[in-house]
Scaffold this active site. Structure first.
Site, PDB file in Angstrom:
ATOM      1  N   CYS A 118      -0.542   4.471   2.418  1.00  0.00           N
ATOM      2  CA  CYS A 118      -0.557   4.555   3.882  1.00  0.00           C
ATOM      3  C   CYS A 118      -0.306   3.227   4.579  1.00  0.00           C
ATOM      4  CB  CYS A 118      -1.889   5.125   4.366  1.00  0.00           C
ATOM      5  SG  CYS A 118      -3.309   4.141   3.874  1.00  0.00           S
ATOM      6  N   SER A 119       0.002   2.177   3.891  1.00  0.00           N
ATOM      7  CA  SER A 119       0.278   0.838   4.448  1.00  0.00           C
ATOM      8  C   SER A 119      -0.972   0.115   4.923  1.00  0.00           C
ATOM      9  CB  SER A 119       1.313   0.893   5.584  1.00  0.00           C
ATOM     10  OG  SER A 119       0.804   1.497   6.761  1.00  0.00           O
ATOM     11  N   CYS A 120      -2.088   0.229   4.194  1.00  0.00           N
ATOM     12  CA  CYS A 120      -3.310  -0.522   4.504  1.00  0.00           C
ATOM     13  C   CYS A 120      -3.002  -2.020   4.482  1.00  0.00           C
ATOM     14  CB  CYS A 120      -4.399  -0.211   3.485  1.00  0.00           C
ATOM     15  SG  CYS A 120      -4.989   1.497   3.574  1.00  0.00           S
ATOM     16  N   CYS A 153       0.877  -1.175   0.000  1.00  0.00           N
ATOM     17  CA  CYS A 153       0.000   0.000   0.000  1.00  0.00           C
ATOM     18  C   CYS A 153       0.907   1.214   0.000  1.00  0.00           C
ATOM     19  CB  CYS A 153      -0.915   0.014   1.229  1.00  0.00           C
ATOM     20  SG  CYS A 153      -1.944   1.507   1.316  1.00  0.00           S
TER      21      CYS A 153
END
Length: 434
Positions: free
Chosen positions: A318-320, A315
């Site tokens: 945002c690093s989902c 991601c």
């Protein structure tokens, strides 16, 4: 007034006329100053109920709108990664439904508009100068219609013909040549552990950043909105997911049960809920939950690795991450270096994890966003015919589902002592998404 114009949604700013923008700005300012109310304006206008028509279908080529003043109105809060601006991609399937445009929805107090959502595929060599992977390596991502404009096959072919090839000897972060040989050209190759340590260090010290959240916790607990024990219990719940083995159980069931695997690939949420997970807040892939046809949840899409295709999850925004299935995201997944380099140079990143993908295997990067999560079903290791689900679970790791590693082989498992997950009667929990 100019501030109110700049605050307009992307679609309004780029499509409304000069005087329409000023009228909208006047209305916004009057609502802010309580001269009029939103309900009064809605009643006078007659609030629209329609949604924009679906513009694209399976097989269409589309171009992501270039970055310009109209789409920088709230930068950096944009849900379409900047590396896609102006690039032509391909839509493999019809729209998955309508969803509120997230650039505005994230502000909560700004409503709509609702837009059709598409999965779009882009080829890596069209995205990155000097990309060292294969011609078929690609990236798939969800994009809202307001960010897309029609393109043609000719546009796509022109884009491919103008690709810039890497200069001889050019490489980035170790891509394009073998590691382990002696050479001196201005930099050193680092071991994976060192790369991860540096990535975490580059994120900076969070001590000062914690002061604000600590102040909020103090206020909220003081007002009785939430208690310290509530916060602790929620943190413990999140941290427990990775140890419950849901991810390995999902993969083991898919490996051993063709009907379950088909259900999982068709509808990720339906598949994991069959194992006892409550799907609150999640949305079946390709379906809708609202009578008016609007999407109202997070989509879980499951893909399958094959002898010819390997998937890598990331991601960039945002690093989902699907916490409820895989547990808390590891630090390296959230690090800027992984998020940036996985889409730019996936083969080099995989090498740093010790994973070599043959040149005749296509790598497809799956870039998540606030409204979608991915899981990949790794290739089942050879020599596991007749194994039970409990035995197969022991071969599956978090990293193999994310795609940075391969599942353990029977030989590796035997060397490690042959530890199996205990048989589970089904996890009774709920989906958490980050």
């Amino acid at each position: 007034m100019r501030r109110a114009i700049e605050f307009l949604p992307v679609t309004a700013f780029s499509t409304k006329t000069y005087y329409e923008k000023w009228a909208a700005a006047i209305a916004t300012t009057m609502i802010e100053r309580a001269t009029i109310s939103q309900p009064e304006l809605d009643e006078a206008l007659g609030k629209p109920t329609g949604k924009p028509p679906v513009m694209f279908k399976a097989g269409d080529y589309v171009r992501v709108k270039p970055e310009n003043a109209a789409v920088r109105y709230r930068k950096p809060h944009l849900r379409v990664p900047g590396y896609l601006f102006g690039v032509v991609g391909f839509i493999p399937k019809d729209t998955i439904g309508y969803s509120e445009e997230p650039d505005n929805d994230a502000f909560h107090y700004v409503e709509g508009p609702w837009q059709p959502v598409y999965r779009v595929v882009f080829w890596q060599k069209d995205l990155w100068e000097g990309y060292h992977g294969t011609d078929n390596d690609n990236l798939e991502i969800e994009i809202w219609q307001s960010w897309l404009e029609p393109a043609s096959k000719e546009d796509f072919e022109k884009q491919q013909s103008s690709r810039i090839k890497a200069p001889e000897g050019f490489h980035t972060n170790g891509a394009g040549h073998e590691h382990g040989h002696d050479h001196d050209h201005g930099h050193e190759h680092e071991e994976r552990e060192e790369v991860e340590k540096k990535a975490i260090k580059d994120e900076g010290d969070d001590a000062e950043k914690c002061r604000f959240i600590e102040a909020l916790i103090k206020i909220l607990t003081g007002k009785g909105v939430v208690s310290a024990s509530d916060i602790t219990a929620h943190i413990e719940e999140l941290e427990s997911y990775g140890g419950r083995g849901l991810g390995p159980r999902v993969i083991a069931r898919a490996w051993s049960n063709p009907e379950f695997k088909k259900k999982l690939l068709d509808d990720g949420v339906a598949g994991v809920t069959e194992l006892g997970m409550e799907a609150e807040g999640w949305l079946p892939y390709g379906g809708v939950t609202e009578p008016n046809g609007q999407l109202s949840g997070i989509i879980l899409k499951v893909v399958e690795n094959t002898p010819k295709v390997h998937h890598l999850l990331v991601c960039t925004l945002c690093s989902c991450y699907p916490i409820s299935v895989l547990g808390m995201a590891p630090s390296w997944y959230k690090a800027r270096s992984y998020r940036a380099r996985s889409v730019r140079d996936p083969r080099a990143v995989l090498k740093e994890f010790g994973t070599e993908i043959p040149e005749d295997v296509t790598i497809q990067v799956l870039d998540s966003n606030a409204d979608s999560r991915f899981l990949s079903i790794p290739l089942r290791p050879e020599g596991t015919e007749g194994w039970t689900e409990d035995q197969l679970q022991a071969l599956v790791t978090r990293d193999s589902i994310v795609g940075v590693a391969l599942p353990k082989t029977p030989a590796q498992l035997k060397k490690e002592g042959g530890t199996f997950f205990p048989k589970s009667e089904g996890y009774k929990g709920r989906f958490i998404y980050q």
